[in-house]
Design an enzyme around this catalytic site. Structure first.
Site, PDB file in Angstrom:
ATOM      1  N   GLU A   6      13.983  30.113  45.079  1.00 12.38           N
ATOM      2  CA  GLU A   6      15.025  29.136  44.766  1.00 12.38           C
ATOM      3  C   GLU A   6      16.242  29.842  44.167  1.00 12.38           C
ATOM      4  OE1 GLU A   6      15.157  26.260  40.821  1.00 12.38           O
ATOM      5  OE2 GLU A   6      13.269  27.132  41.403  1.00 12.38           O
TER       6      GLU A   6
ATOM      7  N   ASP B 285      11.277  28.246  39.744  1.00 16.26           N
ATOM      8  CA  ASP B 285      11.269  28.258  38.284  1.00 16.26           C
ATOM      9  C   ASP B 285      10.135  27.408  37.732  1.00 16.26           C
ATOM     10  OD1 ASP B 285      13.523  29.802  38.332  1.00 16.26           O
ATOM     11  OD2 ASP B 285      14.929  28.168  37.929  1.00 16.26           O
TER      12      ASP B 285
ATOM     13  N   ASP C  38       9.953  24.988  35.791  1.00 14.05           N
ATOM     14  CA  ASP C  38      10.510  23.803  35.136  1.00 14.05           C
ATOM     15  C   ASP C  38      10.424  22.622  36.094  1.00 14.05           C
ATOM     16  OD1 ASP C  38      12.472  24.246  37.020  1.00 14.05           O
ATOM     17  OD2 ASP C  38      14.042  24.796  35.594  1.00 14.05           O
TER      18      ASP C  38
ATOM     19  N   ASP D 110      12.763  21.054  37.877  1.00 13.48           N
ATOM     20  CA  ASP D 110      13.452  21.270  39.160  1.00 13.48           C
ATOM     21  C   ASP D 110      12.638  22.175  40.080  1.00 13.48           C
ATOM     22  OD1 ASP D 110      15.583  19.650  38.804  1.00 13.48           O
ATOM     23  OD2 ASP D 110      16.916  21.184  37.991  1.00 13.48           O
TER      24      ASP D 110
END
Length: 639
Positions: A429, A502, A504, A506
């Site tokens: 990403e 990541d 997280d 997102d």
């Protein structure tokens, strides 16, 4: 009652046929239950329940109770005839002892005890016994209550009468062996999925699942008089059906039986589940081929008869299955299973049997329900138009590739290795993380494809729209194996596809979007074990020259406690994203073959997978809200 009927209703020691001994089970448990991980642990329960289901299929059992006891042992109770207790004619020991101590001993092998029988490997009670520290079997039969006990497959207390009983049935309690299994903790939801499925497939049976463990107490009852009709209704719970009535039929001929239920929804993907003797034939087989063939033929015949198709045009198999939810269940006396997982039906006669019966019943349904037929045909014709647009889009992708001399996407940093089994591709990403990954990788074996933001949610888009997405086109071109019906795993350029996002919210969303795309359009990638999720670290702890990376809060607490004993200052870096790492750190923690941690993505339950993708990525908000409310307690918040 005729002599043959009497013979079929008999269930005694003479019908327990012995084929071979039990010694190898504890040495090679994987051969008998597939794995010693969680799947194998839960398989023990299914083997015992399958025996009760066989009693139900034979018409002698109405109720099955499954309990996870306080000590994590399992008890299965049924109200069938009770296992035979008379002496086995050859072995001269009670038949119930033979069933539990000799491999491949059971009523399903001789052909006399059960006309139709489930049980994935037919190994049943003896294997469960061999892989349990202890097993207690109680039998209600002949007005008596009998009891026999075993330890790790060997009889520890012989069969004896311990009381009287006015009922019939069997009660089995077992404790899985921690020497065999990686973990022995049962998961309520895993059992729930399979037992619900068994109840749908065995019309009228009442299966109760109860958890008595402290802090986890719950009880559910699965009882479906509507059988497969209710199964399809359940599958379409979070989808919008385009016709109210569920098409259903059952047909029996000699030793063959077929039951089909189906309904179309406004979705773009198909979900067809097939079973043979209640075994989920995940690789399909002759019954599935017959069903699909009947669908295509009937819808084309109906469309031509009603002038809905232009001359020379026809609907493809893909067109007539778009948005379809269906369950095909067959029962037969001598099933032949093939394929890698023994989950593909091979009996050639079942193709014609299922095709003919489905075609006759489906054509009658369409003619008797013209409004519903019109709604379904409109869906099929719309799918056909979209398929043609998608074909042109695919042709354009192929033509561009040919013109560019098999050129791969510009953003792809490819590896030099030509052997796919040694090659892997990281889907990363963002450009900054992509840059670090390109610098830090092993250029010989590791390719990197950076993705810009969140890819298209394919759950809400048809194939033609999906093929206009640049990120998706890049992945299809890079992988080289096509999509949908054109998918060819032999052309896959990398045998490890690693999603690196990541740690997280997102990152989790992007990972879910990618998995939705793979599951809906490249299912064999997940089934074949080619897809992985990278596990980047959450923290870097530095104490002098000592650098430690941790991957969870629990691991972080442990490392900090150990470092506190050394009394030196600890510098803690919390990674919010991959872009915060330089290329050396990314290689050391997430890409280095020797030190990285990865999670292999697998699908063991097609129903559960379809349900979760529909809930999380579909159009309906209430099911998603409910899912979040029920699972919020498991979330780790980074505020």
């Amino acid at each position: 009652m005729s002599t043959s009927e009497k013979k079929n209703n008999q269930y005694d020691a003479a019908q327990i046929q012995v084929l071979e001994g039990l010694e190898a089970v504890r040495k090679r448990p994987g051969m008998y239950i597939g794995t010693t991980g969680p799947r194998g642990l839960h398989h023990l329960v299914y083997e015992i329940v399958d025996n009760s289901i066989d009693e139900a299929l034979a018409g002698f059992c109405k109720k099955i109770d499954v309990t996870i006891n306080e000590d994590n042992s399992i008890t299965v109770i049924d109200d069938g005839r009770g296992m035979p207790v008379d002496a086995h004619p050859k072995l001269k020991i009670p038949a119930v002892e033979v069933i539990h101590t000799v491999l491949h001993a059971g009523g399903k092998f001789g052909g006399g005890g059960y006309k139709v029988s489930g049980g994935l490997h037919g190994v049943g009670a003896s294997v469960v016994n061999a892989l349990s520290t202890r097993m207690i079997v109680e039998i209600e039969r002949n007005g008596n209550l009998y009891k026999i006990e075993f330890e790790r497959g060997k009889t520890s207390k012989p069969l004896e009468i311990v009381g009287e009983s006015k009922h019939t049935g069997s009660i089995t309690t077992f404790w899985p062996d921690p020497e065999i299994f990686e973990e022995t903790e049962y998961d309520f939801e895993t059992l729930q999925h399979r037992l619900r499925e068994m109840a749908f497939l065995t019309k009228g049976i009442k299966i109760t699942l109860e958890d008595k463990r402290p802090g986890q107490k719950k009880k559910e009852v699965y009882h479906y008089e509507g059988g497969l009709r209710e199964f399809v209704k359940y599958l379409n719970n979070n989808k919008d059906a385009i016709h109210p009535d569920i098409f259903y039929f059952e047909f029996m001929e000699k030793d063959h039986e077929v039951e089909v239920a189906m309904q179309y929804t406004d979705r773009y993907n198909e979900l067809i589940l097939s079973y043979a003797n209640n075994i989920n034939t995940i690789e399909g087989g002759t019954h599935m081929a017959g069903f699909k063939s009947a669908l295509t033929r009937v819808f084309n015949d109906y469309a031509k008869k009603n002038n809905l198709l232009k001359d020379g045009d026809s609907l493809s198999g893909e067109d007539v299955r778009e948005g379809l939810s269906a369950v095909v269940s067959v029962k037969l006396t001598q099933p032949q299973f093939e394929g890698q997982t023994k989950a593909k039906l091979g009996n050639s006669e079942m193709r014609g049997f299922v095709e003919t019966s489905t075609a006759e019943n489906l054509m009658a349904f369409l003619e008797e329900h013209p409004q519903e037929a019109a709604a379904i045909l409109n869906k099929c014709l719309s799918a056909s138009r979209a398929r043609e647009a998608a074909r042109k889009a695919r042709a354009l992708v192929r033509r561009q590739t040919a013109l560019q001399g098999l050129s791969l996407p510009g953003k792809l940093a490819d590896c030099s290795e030509k052997d796919p089994s040694l090659s892997e591709i990281f889907l990363v990403e963002g450009d900054s993380a992509g840059g670090s990954a390109k610098q830090g990788r092993d250029r010989k074996r590791q390719a990197v494809l950076p993705l810009r933001g969140k890819i298209l949610n394919v759950e809400k888009a048809r194939q033609d729209k999906m093929l206009n997405s640049e990120e998706i086109k890049n992945m299809i071109t890079a992988f080289g194996c096509g999509i949908g019906d054109e998918f060819d795993v032999s052309k896959l350029r990398y045998h490890k596809i690693i999603i690196m996002t990541d740690a997280d919210v997102d990152g989790a969303h992007i990972r879910t979007l990618l998995l939705t795309f793979f599951y809906r359009y490249m299912t064999p990638l997940i089934e074949g074990g080619y897809v992985y999720a990278a596990q980047p670290p959450l923290f870097q702890d530095k104490q002098g020259k000592n650098v430690v990376y941790t991957y969870s809060d629990k691991e972080q607490d442990k490392v900090l406690a150990e470092m506190a004993e050394n009394n030196g200052k600890v510098e803690i870096q919390r990674y919010k994203g991959l872009g915060e790492m330089d290329f050396n750190q990314l290689w050391e923690t997430t890409m280095d073959y020797h030190h990285r941690t990865m999670v292999q993505i697998t699908v063991e339950d097609a129903t559960a997978a379809d349900e979760i993708f529909t809930t999380l990525m579909g159009d309906k908000v209430p099911p998603r809200k409910k899912f979040i409310e029920e699972n919020a307690k498991y979330a780790t918040l980074d505020i």
